[in-house]
Design an enzyme around this catalytic site. Structure first.
Site, mmCIF file in Angstrom:
data_model
loop_
_atom_site.group_PDB
_atom_site.id
_atom_site.type_symbol
_atom_site.label_atom_id
_atom_site.label_comp_id
_atom_site.label_asym_id
_atom_site.label_seq_id
_atom_site.Cartn_x
_atom_site.Cartn_y
_atom_site.Cartn_z
ATOM 1 N N THR A 13 0.825 -1.218 0.000
ATOM 2 C CA THR A 13 0.000 0.000 0.000
ATOM 3 C C THR A 13 0.853 1.259 0.000
ATOM 4 O OG1 THR A 13 -1.824 -1.080 1.132
ATOM 5 C CG2 THR A 13 -1.672 1.300 1.400
ATOM 6 N N SER A 51 1.658 -7.499 -1.109
ATOM 7 C CA SER A 51 2.368 -8.520 -0.333
ATOM 8 C C SER A 51 1.644 -9.863 -0.316
ATOM 9 C CB SER A 51 2.646 -8.031 1.088
ATOM 10 O OG SER A 51 1.485 -8.038 1.873
ATOM 11 N N THR A 82 1.508 -4.615 4.180
ATOM 12 C CA THR A 82 1.320 -5.029 5.574
ATOM 13 C C THR A 82 0.734 -6.440 5.710
ATOM 14 O OG1 THR A 82 -0.886 -4.031 5.640
ATOM 15 C CG2 THR A 82 0.959 -2.653 6.363
ATOM 16 N N ASP A 83 0.042 -6.904 4.649
ATOM 17 C CA ASP A 83 -0.723 -8.149 4.830
ATOM 18 C C ASP A 83 0.165 -9.344 5.169
ATOM 19 O OD1 ASP A 83 -2.989 -6.721 4.366
ATOM 20 O OD2 ASP A 83 -3.211 -7.328 2.274
HETATM 21 N N1 ASP Z 1 -2.689 -5.371 0.336
HETATM 22 C C1 ASP Z 1 -1.617 -4.543 0.820
HETATM 23 C C2 ASP Z 1 -0.338 -5.382 0.866
HETATM 24 O O1 ASP Z 1 -0.158 -6.134 1.777
HETATM 25 C C3 ASP Z 1 -1.955 -4.027 2.173
HETATM 26 C C4 ASP Z 1 -0.969 -3.050 2.761
HETATM 27 O O2 ASP Z 1 0.137 -2.866 2.313
HETATM 28 O O3 ASP Z 1 -1.332 -2.424 3.778
HETATM 29 O O4 ASP Z 1 0.454 -5.306 -0.034
#
Ligand code: ASP
Length: 323
Positions: A13, A51, A82-83
């Site tokens: 993100t 991710s 973050t995932d």
């Molecule tokens: N879908 C995103 C990822 O994990 C979520 C994020 O980065 O917060 O790449």
């Protein structure tokens, strides 16, 4: 002299922009550093991935990139979605155990270009952490500095997305700056154990009342070499009607290494307390104690990358992953 940093960008993100198919990684490392300058830091693009698409093959590429980058730099920041950040952080914690410089993963809940983004503060705090701790893999997010083996993504939309599970925070930032309370302690290992070889042939199974023992047989038939089993409470498995204890022993006899964890988020597995856990013993069966699921999966993949030298390390905490 100010420490030299390198920022490795992998997507997520933090680097995303709106596309006609939804948010997707778009910014390069140079774009990130242009929007959020960090002193004495160079950027490098590794991936442009959400991710959810980061898997053990990407961990290998990333570990190699960190090794290369740290030949010239004093610390490394990895921007990451973050995932699955907690899985990558745990995997790198083991794969880079021999590295004596810090690696800090960060990301954000909102893209860097968003008006109320959390990306800038997370990046700047990650840079501060990379200049403050001496070695180890950490997640730095929303003012928290968390050991790479203890981070868990707990919330999908809050800025405070990560917690340190079963271990105190390594550090915290406030208006005064970063306070490092508990830097990661590393076990002394024989040089033969070090290295980034991993075996992705690991399965994760969360038990529910009525789980069929057939599931264990399918796991062996799929060619998996390792299983992380999330058992009940302190480590119970049902054996009346559907005998999971017997199925676990069959797996062990076939050479599949099982790490038995608890489904509870907090505190440890301990098979010795209840009768339903007493028979969970065998040469290939180990307790995950209070490890997070993410750390258990990553550690088992890493151990199975060199099973002859690493298997006994399943009983030992190497970088704060269990107590
Ligand atoms: N879908 C995103 C990822 O994990 C979520 C994020 O980065 O917060 O790449």
């Amino acid at each position: 002299m100010q420490k030299r940093l390198v920022l490795l960008a992998t997507g997520g993100t933090i680097a995303s922009a709106q596309s006609d198919r939804g948010l997707a990684p778009a910014l390069t490392a140079a774009d990130i550093l242009r929007r959020c300058p960090i002193d004495n830091c160079v950027g490098q693009d590794i991936f442009h991935l959400d991710s959810s698409n980061i898997q053990p093959e990407e961990w290998r590429v990333l570990a190699a990139a960190v090794r290369r980058a740290l030949r010239d730099a004093d610390g490394c920041i990895i921007t990451h979605g973050t995932d699955t950040m907690a899985y990558t952080a745990a995997a790198l914690s083991f794969m880079l155990l021999d590295i004596d410089k810090p690696v800090i993963l960060t990301g954000s809940q909102l893209p860097l270009d968003h008006a109320i983004t959390d990306a800038r503060v997370n990046l700047l705090e990650a840079a501060e952490a990379a200049r403050s701790v001496s070695r180890g893999v950490y997640v730095c997010f929303h003012h928290k500095l968390i050991a790479g083996t203890r981070a868990v993504k707990m919330r999908t939309t809050s800025f405070d997305a990560f917690d340190s599970v079963n271990a105190p925070l390594c550090g915290e930032s406030d208006a005064v700056g970063l306070h490092v309370y508990h830097p990661i302690e590393h076990a002394a290992l024989a040089p033969a154990a070090f290295g980034d070889e991993i075996n992705p042939g690991v399965f994760l199974l969360k038990l529910f009342p009525g789980t069929s023992p057939e599931a264990f047989r399918h796991i062996a038939a799929m060619g998996c070499k390792g299983l992380v089993l999330e058992a009940f409470g302190l480590g119970g498995l049902h054996y009346i009607r559907r005998n999971l204890v017997g199925a676990l022993h069959e797996l062990s006899e076939q050479g599949v290494v099982t790490l038995v964890a608890t489904q509870c988020m907090y505190e440890k597995a301990d098979f010795s307390i209840y009768e339903v856990g007493r028979d969970i013993t065998g040469s290939n069966i180990y307790s995950a104690r209070d490890m997070t699921t993410e750390a258990a999966v990553a550690k088992l993949m890493w151990v199975l990358g060199k099973p002859d030298v690493r298997k006994e390390l399943l009983r030992q905490s190497l970088c704060l992953e269990m107590s």
